[in-house]
Design a protein around this motif. Sequence first.
Motif, short mmCIF file in Angstrom:
data_model
loop_
_atom_site.label_atom_id
_atom_site.label_comp_id
_atom_site.label_asym_id
_atom_site.label_seq_id
_atom_site.Cartn_x
_atom_site.Cartn_y
_atom_site.Cartn_z
N TRP A 238 0.82 -1.20 0.00
CA TRP A 238 0.00 0.00 0.00
C TRP A 238 0.86 1.26 0.00
CZ3 TRP A 238 -4.09 -1.50 4.31
CH2 TRP A 238 -4.94 -2.49 3.78
N ASP A 239 1.95 1.24 0.74
CA ASP A 239 2.83 2.40 0.80
C ASP A 239 3.46 2.68 -0.56
OD1 ASP A 239 4.17 4.52 2.08
OD2 ASP A 239 5.94 3.27 2.41
N ALA A 240 3.90 1.64 -1.24
CA ALA A 240 4.50 1.82 -2.56
C ALA A 240 3.51 2.39 -3.56
CB ALA A 240 5.04 0.48 -3.07
N ALA A 241 2.22 2.07 -3.36
CA ALA A 241 1.18 2.57 -4.27
C ALA A 241 0.61 3.92 -3.81
CB ALA A 241 0.05 1.55 -4.37
N GLY A 242 1.11 4.45 -2.69
CA GLY A 242 0.62 5.73 -2.19
C GLY A 242 -0.72 5.64 -1.48
N HIS A 243 -1.05 4.46 -0.95
CA HIS A 243 -2.37 4.25 -0.34
C HIS A 243 -2.33 4.10 1.18
CE1 HIS A 243 -3.63 2.41 -4.47
NE2 HIS A 243 -3.68 3.73 -4.46
N LEU A 244 -1.19 4.35 1.80
CA LEU A 244 -1.10 4.21 3.25
C LEU A 244 -1.39 5.57 3.88
CD1 LEU A 244 -0.51 2.15 5.44
CD2 LEU A 244 1.91 2.73 5.29
N PRO A 245 -2.50 5.71 4.64
CA PRO A 245 -2.93 7.03 5.10
C PRO A 245 -2.18 7.57 6.30
CG PRO A 245 -4.48 5.36 5.86
CD PRO A 245 -3.48 4.66 5.00
N LEU A 246 -1.53 6.71 7.09
CA LEU A 246 -0.83 7.14 8.30
C LEU A 246 0.62 6.70 8.24
CD1 LEU A 246 -3.35 6.00 11.08
CD2 LEU A 246 -3.33 8.18 9.86
N ARG A 247 1.42 7.32 9.07
CA ARG A 247 2.81 6.87 9.20
C ARG A 247 2.85 5.67 10.14
NH1 ARG A 247 5.68 10.85 6.64
NH2 ARG A 247 4.77 12.95 6.78
N VAL A 248 3.53 4.63 9.73
CA VAL A 248 3.65 3.42 10.54
C VAL A 248 5.13 3.13 10.75
CG1 VAL A 248 3.17 0.96 10.72
CG2 VAL A 248 1.49 2.48 9.66
N TYR A 249 5.53 3.13 12.01
CA TYR A 249 6.88 2.72 12.39
C TYR A 249 6.74 1.31 12.94
CZ TYR A 249 11.48 2.71 14.60
OH TYR A 249 12.77 2.41 14.95
N ALA A 250 7.16 0.35 12.16
CA ALA A 250 6.90 -1.05 12.49
C ALA A 250 8.09 -1.69 13.19
CB ALA A 250 6.56 -1.83 11.22
N MET A 251 7.77 -2.53 14.16
CA MET A 251 8.77 -3.36 14.82
C MET A 251 8.56 -4.79 14.33
SD MET A 251 8.23 -1.98 18.71
CE MET A 251 7.64 -0.30 18.95
N ALA A 252 9.62 -5.40 13.85
CA ALA A 252 9.54 -6.78 13.37
C ALA A 252 9.13 -7.70 14.51
CB ALA A 252 10.89 -7.22 12.82
N ALA A 253 8.28 -8.67 14.20
CA ALA A 253 7.90 -9.68 15.20
C ALA A 253 9.09 -10.61 15.39
CB ALA A 253 6.68 -10.44 14.72
N GLY A 254 9.76 -10.47 16.52
CA GLY A 254 10.98 -11.23 16.74
C GLY A 254 10.81 -12.46 17.61
N GLN A 255 9.56 -12.78 17.97
CA GLN A 255 9.36 -13.87 18.92
C GLN A 255 9.26 -15.23 18.23
OE1 GLN A 255 9.65 -12.53 21.76
NE2 GLN A 255 9.06 -14.00 23.33
N GLY A 256 8.66 -15.26 17.03
CA GLY A 256 8.42 -16.53 16.34
C GLY A 256 9.37 -16.75 15.18
N ALA A 257 9.02 -17.75 14.35
CA ALA A 257 9.89 -18.15 13.24
C ALA A 257 10.01 -17.08 12.18
CB ALA A 257 9.36 -19.45 12.63
N GLU A 258 9.02 -16.18 12.07
CA GLU A 258 9.08 -15.16 11.01
C GLU A 258 10.19 -14.15 11.25
OE1 GLU A 258 5.23 -13.29 10.85
OE2 GLU A 258 5.10 -13.20 13.02
N ARG A 259 10.83 -14.21 12.42
CA ARG A 259 11.95 -13.30 12.66
C ARG A 259 13.05 -13.51 11.65
NH1 ARG A 259 12.62 -17.52 16.18
NH2 ARG A 259 14.74 -18.33 16.50
N HIS A 260 13.16 -14.74 11.14
CA HIS A 260 14.23 -15.04 10.19
C HIS A 260 14.06 -14.24 8.90
CE1 HIS A 260 15.65 -18.16 12.84
NE2 HIS A 260 14.48 -18.78 12.81
N ALA A 261 12.81 -14.04 8.46
CA ALA A 261 12.58 -13.24 7.25
C ALA A 261 13.00 -11.80 7.47
CB ALA A 261 11.09 -13.32 6.86
N TYR A 262 12.71 -11.27 8.65
CA TYR A 262 13.10 -9.89 8.94
C TYR A 262 14.62 -9.75 9.03
CZ TYR A 262 8.25 -8.63 9.95
OH TYR A 262 6.90 -8.38 9.85
N LEU A 263 15.28 -10.71 9.67
CA LEU A 263 16.73 -10.65 9.76
C LEU A 263 17.38 -10.76 8.39
CD1 LEU A 263 17.27 -12.83 12.96
CD2 LEU A 263 17.96 -10.44 12.69
N GLU A 264 16.79 -11.58 7.53
CA GLU A 264 17.34 -11.75 6.18
C GLU A 264 17.18 -10.48 5.36
OE1 GLU A 264 16.57 -14.45 2.16
OE2 GLU A 264 15.76 -15.09 4.09
N ASN A 265 16.01 -9.83 5.48
CA ASN A 265 15.73 -8.66 4.65
C ASN A 265 16.28 -7.35 5.23
OD1 ASN A 265 13.69 -9.32 2.24
ND2 ASN A 265 13.27 -10.70 3.94
N GLY A 266 16.43 -7.28 6.54
CA GLY A 266 16.96 -6.08 7.16
C GLY A 266 15.94 -4.96 7.26
#
Length: 528
Positions: A238-266
């Motif tokens: 949505w952000d890339a398409a200009g459709h995100l209405p608010l600013r979002v400062y996201a924290m990666a979910a680091g508790q489960g297995a999906e943390r590996h995707a965040y660590l890989e992508n940075g």
Amino acid sequence: MKTTLYVAERVRTLDAARPLAEALVVRGDKVLAVGSRAEVQAAAGAGAREVDLGAAILVPGLVDAHAHIAGLGLSLTTARLEGAGSVEEVVRRLGAAPDTCFQGDWLLGKGWDQNAWPGRVFPGRAELDARFASTPVCLMRVDHHAFWVNGEALRRAGIGRGTVDPDGGRIVRDAAGEPTGVLIDNAMDLVSAVLPEPTNAQRETRLRVALERCAQVGLTGVHDAGMDWESFRKLREWDAAGHLPLRVYAMAAGQGAERHAYLENGPHEGRMLTMRGAKLLADGALGSRGAALHEDYSDEPGQRGLLLLSPEELEARARAFMSRGFQVCIHAIGDRANTLVVDVLIQCAQETGTRGLRHRVEHAQILRREDIQRLGAAGLVASVQPTHATSDMGWAEARLGRERLAGSYAWRSLKDAGACLALGSDFPIENPDVLAGLYAARTRQDAAGWPEGGWWPQERLTAEEALEGFTVGPAWASFAEGRRGRLMPGMDADFVALSVDPVEGPAAALREAKVLATVVAGAEVFRA
């Protein structure tokens, strides 16, 4: 670029050089000028659009520094259990739940709180089984740290008398050892593992309604504390398409297995979406007795709460995220968890040379006095939620005893120790209404004005400090202090029009105050 002139009764800039003004002008997505009406009109030039907001008070964009966007969307689209005064009322609400409350064939609900019921004891599966014998039911507690499920849900999850409590989790049992249907912290994962995934349409609907609600209550930004990978991918799209209405400062979910995707992508930096933090959880919540304490709970001898990760694993994950360039943000409610988290953040930041990443303690709710001082001296962010104190004050002393309350919900002490205060709500655990947060920070009272003088009033914030906690604090905590948090020429055009002055107006007026307009990057995303 479009130029818009906003005139109001008062513009509260939080700029020390010019704290008050009459008007501001926006060109494109930036503040062009702030000052008197004549000064601003001259800066705007001919042809500027003019918006007269009358008696409104303009303040810098309000930001919730700890919240859960997908969780709010889930709350708004599943069975609403907030405010239910008994088990019977919960069951009645579930019986009237529409089809939108189902995920697959599971009936979902959120918001129950046994502390608001007669007896203040956990519910059981029997009440749900009597109404829903064959439909699996999963109800999330108000603090997101416990499930209440029925017998069919237990059966599908394979939970029985012989099921061993997982590390960092607790299966509540009756006197005979049978599961009652309440699962605390990591024990919730046993049910989550068999819960059907939401459809793409459900995910999108939940995110959209949550963002709309945020704009309505005057939020120009949200720090999302532990965003799942699928939600991040959708918001990035949505952000890339200009459709995100608010600013979002996201924290990666680091508790489960999906943390590996965040660590890989940075880390990620978009226009309205930033992914630079990483969220870990040290312990559970006070209301479900999962908060990790140094000593026993006052109302349950022998119980000291739960550490959701071993100290070694918490340290390893913190170090891994720091080394990848992430700001590490760790949930800590109990005093034992806070001691551990301050230790880990100080040590890992020193080892990785990342003190400049402004690592955060999320909640910083119950602390020993020495840990308050250590947190501040280390330059850590204290991400705290004022309405947690006013929600918990009716039963917190029973959990903790009088002595431990002296270091609990201690915003003034944290600020005086040198911590940056970033205020939030932890919605949907609390209401996303930021005006309620401003009121609680100033008064430490509930909506009825109880208790007189405030609960532990020495920990109150001044009116201006409360406003800074939802503006300047979150900006600094997200590395945006040069762009947001104040209304000055060249800053991002994020601001909110309110019906009352949150600084000079009486605190009680905030209880009935209205959000008149929300402007993000120069665009009106809400207008009353």
